[in-house]
Design a protein around this motif. Structure first.
Motif, short mmCIF file in Angstrom:
data_model
loop_
_atom_site.label_atom_id
_atom_site.label_comp_id
_atom_site.label_asym_id
_atom_site.label_seq_id
_atom_site.Cartn_x
_atom_site.Cartn_y
_atom_site.Cartn_z
N ALA A 266 -1.88 2.30 16.44
CA ALA A 266 -2.81 3.17 17.16
C ALA A 266 -3.96 3.62 16.27
N ALA A 267 -3.66 3.91 15.01
CA ALA A 267 -4.69 4.42 14.11
C ALA A 267 -5.56 3.32 13.53
N TYR A 268 -4.94 2.18 13.17
CA TYR A 268 -5.66 1.15 12.42
C TYR A 268 -5.80 -0.18 13.14
N GLY A 269 -4.98 -0.39 14.17
CA GLY A 269 -5.07 -1.63 14.94
C GLY A 269 -4.49 -2.86 14.27
N ARG A 270 -3.83 -2.70 13.15
CA ARG A 270 -3.28 -3.84 12.43
C ARG A 270 -2.30 -3.39 11.36
N ILE A 271 -1.45 -4.31 10.94
CA ILE A 271 -0.57 -4.13 9.79
C ILE A 271 -0.64 -5.43 8.99
N ASP A 272 -1.06 -5.33 7.75
CA ASP A 272 -1.22 -6.52 6.92
C ASP A 272 -0.12 -6.70 5.89
N GLY A 273 0.64 -5.64 5.61
CA GLY A 273 1.69 -5.74 4.62
C GLY A 273 2.70 -4.63 4.78
N ALA A 274 3.84 -4.80 4.13
CA ALA A 274 4.90 -3.80 4.19
C ALA A 274 5.62 -3.72 2.85
N VAL A 275 5.95 -2.50 2.47
CA VAL A 275 6.80 -2.26 1.30
C VAL A 275 8.01 -1.50 1.83
N ILE A 276 9.13 -2.17 1.87
CA ILE A 276 10.34 -1.59 2.44
C ILE A 276 11.22 -1.13 1.29
N SER A 277 11.27 0.16 1.10
CA SER A 277 12.00 0.75 0.00
C SER A 277 12.99 1.77 0.56
N LEU B 150 6.63 6.36 5.57
CA LEU B 150 7.84 6.87 6.21
C LEU B 150 8.75 7.44 5.13
N SER B 151 9.28 8.63 5.38
CA SER B 151 10.23 9.25 4.47
C SER B 151 11.06 10.26 5.24
N PRO B 152 12.37 10.32 4.98
CA PRO B 152 13.19 11.29 5.68
C PRO B 152 13.02 12.72 5.16
N THR C 71 8.12 2.28 3.60
CA THR C 71 9.26 3.15 3.86
C THR C 71 9.78 3.68 2.53
N GLY C 72 10.53 4.76 2.60
CA GLY C 72 11.01 5.38 1.38
C GLY C 72 9.85 5.80 0.50
N ALA C 73 8.77 6.23 1.14
CA ALA C 73 7.50 6.44 0.43
C ALA C 73 7.22 7.88 0.05
N GLY C 74 8.21 8.75 0.13
CA GLY C 74 7.98 10.14 -0.21
C GLY C 74 7.95 10.41 -1.70
N LYS C 75 8.62 9.55 -2.47
CA LYS C 75 8.66 9.72 -3.92
C LYS C 75 9.09 8.40 -4.54
N GLY C 76 9.19 8.38 -5.85
CA GLY C 76 9.68 7.22 -6.55
C GLY C 76 8.83 5.97 -6.36
N MET C 77 9.53 4.84 -6.28
CA MET C 77 8.86 3.55 -6.20
C MET C 77 7.98 3.42 -4.96
N GLY C 78 8.44 3.92 -3.82
CA GLY C 78 7.64 3.84 -2.59
C GLY C 78 6.33 4.60 -2.72
N ALA C 79 6.39 5.80 -3.28
CA ALA C 79 5.18 6.60 -3.48
C ALA C 79 4.24 5.93 -4.47
#
Length: 101
Positions: free
Chosen positions: A70-81, A33-35, A9-17
């Protein structure tokens, strides 16, 4: 580790990107995800997927998870920014305040 999948999340720029780019460099697949809509361009550049939305909206977070599964069938990690985290002592911040970002 390769072939792992991360949501960011917060992945449009900065640390998330930056985290998204590094994960892809290490062989991970990413869902961003980015607003602002910046996640769309970055996801296309990285071969990932994106949702335009906010960490403050449950429906946007659910869309990110649903689209990733739906695309990958799994989630192994998350970066919540987020650019505007709640203020205070980390372990004293109420759950409800995390969503106000």
């Amino acid at each position: 580790m390769t072939g792992q999948v991360a949501v960011l999340t917060g992945a449009g720029k900065g640390m998330g990107a930056a985290c998204a780019k590094e994960l892809v460099r290490r062989g991970w697949k990413v869902a961003l995800l980015s607003p602002s809509g910046n996640a769309e361009k970055l996801a296309k550049d990285l071969g990932g997927l994106w949702v335009t939305g906010s960490v403050t909206e449950q429906k946007d977070l659910q869309s990110l998870v649903d689209k990733t599964m739906a695309a990958y069938g799994r989630i192994d990690g998350a970066v919540i920014s987020t650019g505007h985290p709640p203020k205070g002592q980390l372990l004293e911040i109420a759950d409800v305040d995390w969503g106000k970002g």
